[in-house]
Design a protein around this motif. Sequence first.
Motif, PDB file in Angstrom:
ATOM      1  N   ASP A 236       0.798  -1.220   0.000  1.00  5.15           N
ATOM      2  CA  ASP A 236       0.000   0.000   0.000  1.00  5.15           C
ATOM      3  C   ASP A 236       0.835   1.278   0.000  1.00  5.15           C
ATOM      4  O   ASP A 236       0.292   2.378   0.063  1.00  5.15           O
ATOM      5  N   LEU A 237       2.155   1.138  -0.085  1.00  9.34           N
ATOM      6  CA  LEU A 237       3.023   2.302  -0.240  1.00  9.34           C
ATOM      7  C   LEU A 237       2.915   2.790  -1.680  1.00  9.34           C
ATOM      8  O   LEU A 237       2.570   2.016  -2.572  1.00  9.34           O
ATOM      9  N   PRO A 238       3.222   4.049  -1.949  1.00 10.47           N
ATOM     10  CA  PRO A 238       3.196   4.526  -3.331  1.00 10.47           C
ATOM     11  C   PRO A 238       4.175   3.731  -4.189  1.00 10.47           C
ATOM     12  O   PRO A 238       5.167   3.191  -3.685  1.00 10.47           O
ATOM     13  N   SER A 239       3.922   3.663  -5.486  1.00  6.73           N
ATOM     14  CA  SER A 239       4.802   2.891  -6.366  1.00  6.73           C
ATOM     15  C   SER A 239       6.221   3.445  -6.346  1.00  6.73           C
ATOM     16  O   SER A 239       7.185   2.691  -6.445  1.00  6.73           O
ATOM     17  N   GLU A 240       6.356   4.743  -6.194  1.00  3.71           N
ATOM     18  CA  GLU A 240       7.676   5.377  -6.130  1.00  3.71           C
ATOM     19  C   GLU A 240       8.047   5.569  -4.656  1.00  3.71           C
ATOM     20  O   GLU A 240       7.678   6.561  -4.032  1.00  3.71           O
ATOM     21  N   HIS A 241       8.744   4.593  -4.071  1.00  3.27           N
ATOM     22  CA  HIS A 241       9.170   4.674  -2.677  1.00  3.27           C
ATOM     23  C   HIS A 241      10.470   3.898  -2.487  1.00  3.27           C
ATOM     24  O   HIS A 241      10.861   3.114  -3.343  1.00  3.27           O
ATOM     25  N   ARG A 242      11.116   4.143  -1.364  1.00  2.00           N
ATOM     26  CA  ARG A 242      12.253   3.325  -0.963  1.00  2.00           C
ATOM     27  C   ARG A 242      12.298   3.299   0.559  1.00  2.00           C
ATOM     28  O   ARG A 242      11.923   4.251   1.231  1.00  2.00           O
ATOM     29  N   VAL A 243      12.738   2.167   1.069  1.00  2.00           N
ATOM     30  CA  VAL A 243      12.867   1.977   2.506  1.00  2.00           C
ATOM     31  C   VAL A 243      14.353   2.047   2.820  1.00  2.00           C
ATOM     32  O   VAL A 243      15.152   1.312   2.244  1.00  2.00           O
TER      33      VAL A 243
ATOM     34  N   VAL B 198       9.693   9.968   7.703  1.00  5.52           N
ATOM     35  CA  VAL B 198       9.076   9.848   6.384  1.00  5.52           C
ATOM     36  C   VAL B 198       9.237  11.190   5.677  1.00  5.52           C
ATOM     37  O   VAL B 198       8.981  12.234   6.269  1.00  5.52           O
ATOM     38  N   ARG B 199       9.713  11.158   4.433  1.00  2.91           N
ATOM     39  CA  ARG B 199       9.868  12.396   3.672  1.00  2.91           C
ATOM     40  C   ARG B 199       9.848  12.087   2.176  1.00  2.91           C
ATOM     41  O   ARG B 199       9.985  10.933   1.770  1.00  2.91           O
ATOM     42  N   TYR B 200       9.657  13.114   1.380  1.00  2.00           N
ATOM     43  CA  TYR B 200       9.736  12.974  -0.073  1.00  2.00           C
ATOM     44  C   TYR B 200      11.112  13.409  -0.546  1.00  2.00           C
ATOM     45  O   TYR B 200      11.767  14.234   0.063  1.00  2.00           O
TER      46      TYR B 200
ATOM     47  N   PRO C 259      11.085  14.311  -6.428  1.00  2.07           N
ATOM     48  CA  PRO C 259      10.067  14.909  -5.562  1.00  2.07           C
ATOM     49  C   PRO C 259       8.896  13.990  -5.237  1.00  2.07           C
ATOM     50  O   PRO C 259       8.267  14.151  -4.194  1.00  2.07           O
ATOM     51  N   ASP C 260       8.601  13.029  -6.106  1.00  2.00           N
ATOM     52  CA  ASP C 260       7.452  12.146  -5.877  1.00  2.00           C
ATOM     53  C   ASP C 260       7.816  10.849  -5.173  1.00  2.00           C
ATOM     54  O   ASP C 260       6.948  10.025  -4.915  1.00  2.00           O
ATOM     55  N   ARG C 261       9.098  10.654  -4.856  1.00  2.00           N
ATOM     56  CA  ARG C 261       9.517   9.405  -4.200  1.00  2.00           C
ATOM     57  C   ARG C 261       9.371   9.549  -2.688  1.00  2.00           C
ATOM     58  O   ARG C 261       9.892  10.468  -2.077  1.00  2.00           O
ATOM     59  N   LEU C 262       8.659   8.605  -2.078  1.00  2.00           N
ATOM     60  CA  LEU C 262       8.499   8.582  -0.630  1.00  2.00           C
ATOM     61  C   LEU C 262       9.668   7.815  -0.029  1.00  2.00           C
ATOM     62  O   LEU C 262       9.914   6.657  -0.384  1.00  2.00           O
ATOM     63  N   ASN C 263      10.410   8.465   0.855  1.00  2.00           N
ATOM     64  CA  ASN C 263      11.513   7.826   1.557  1.00  2.00           C
ATOM     65  C   ASN C 263      11.043   7.465   2.955  1.00  2.00           C
ATOM     66  O   ASN C 263      10.601   8.331   3.711  1.00  2.00           O
TER      67      ASN C 263
END
Length: 80
Positions: free
Chosen positions: A41-48, A77-79, A61-65
């Motif tokens: 359920d995380l956005p498609s553009e993310h990284r852990v 949590v940040r973009y 800008p659209d990647r959720l870190n």
Amino acid sequence: MPLVVPGIQSEGGKGIDEWTTKLMGKKLGDSHDEVTFAKKDLPSEHRVLKPDSMSTMDHKPDRLNVHVGEDGTVQKVRYG
């Protein structure tokens, strides 16, 4: 006065408060419960990002870190 570009030199981004509320203090897993958030359920553009993990310095800008601690609990949590 210095120039501040939102999302590049500042924390956050559109929707960051919502993601912070959903993720802070939880672990990432396969399903939802009181202490776990489902990775699917995380956005498609993310990284852990784990402590001491290497990451690129490119700005998206659209990647959720999602920053997690040693035990896997979300700490930040940040973009970007």
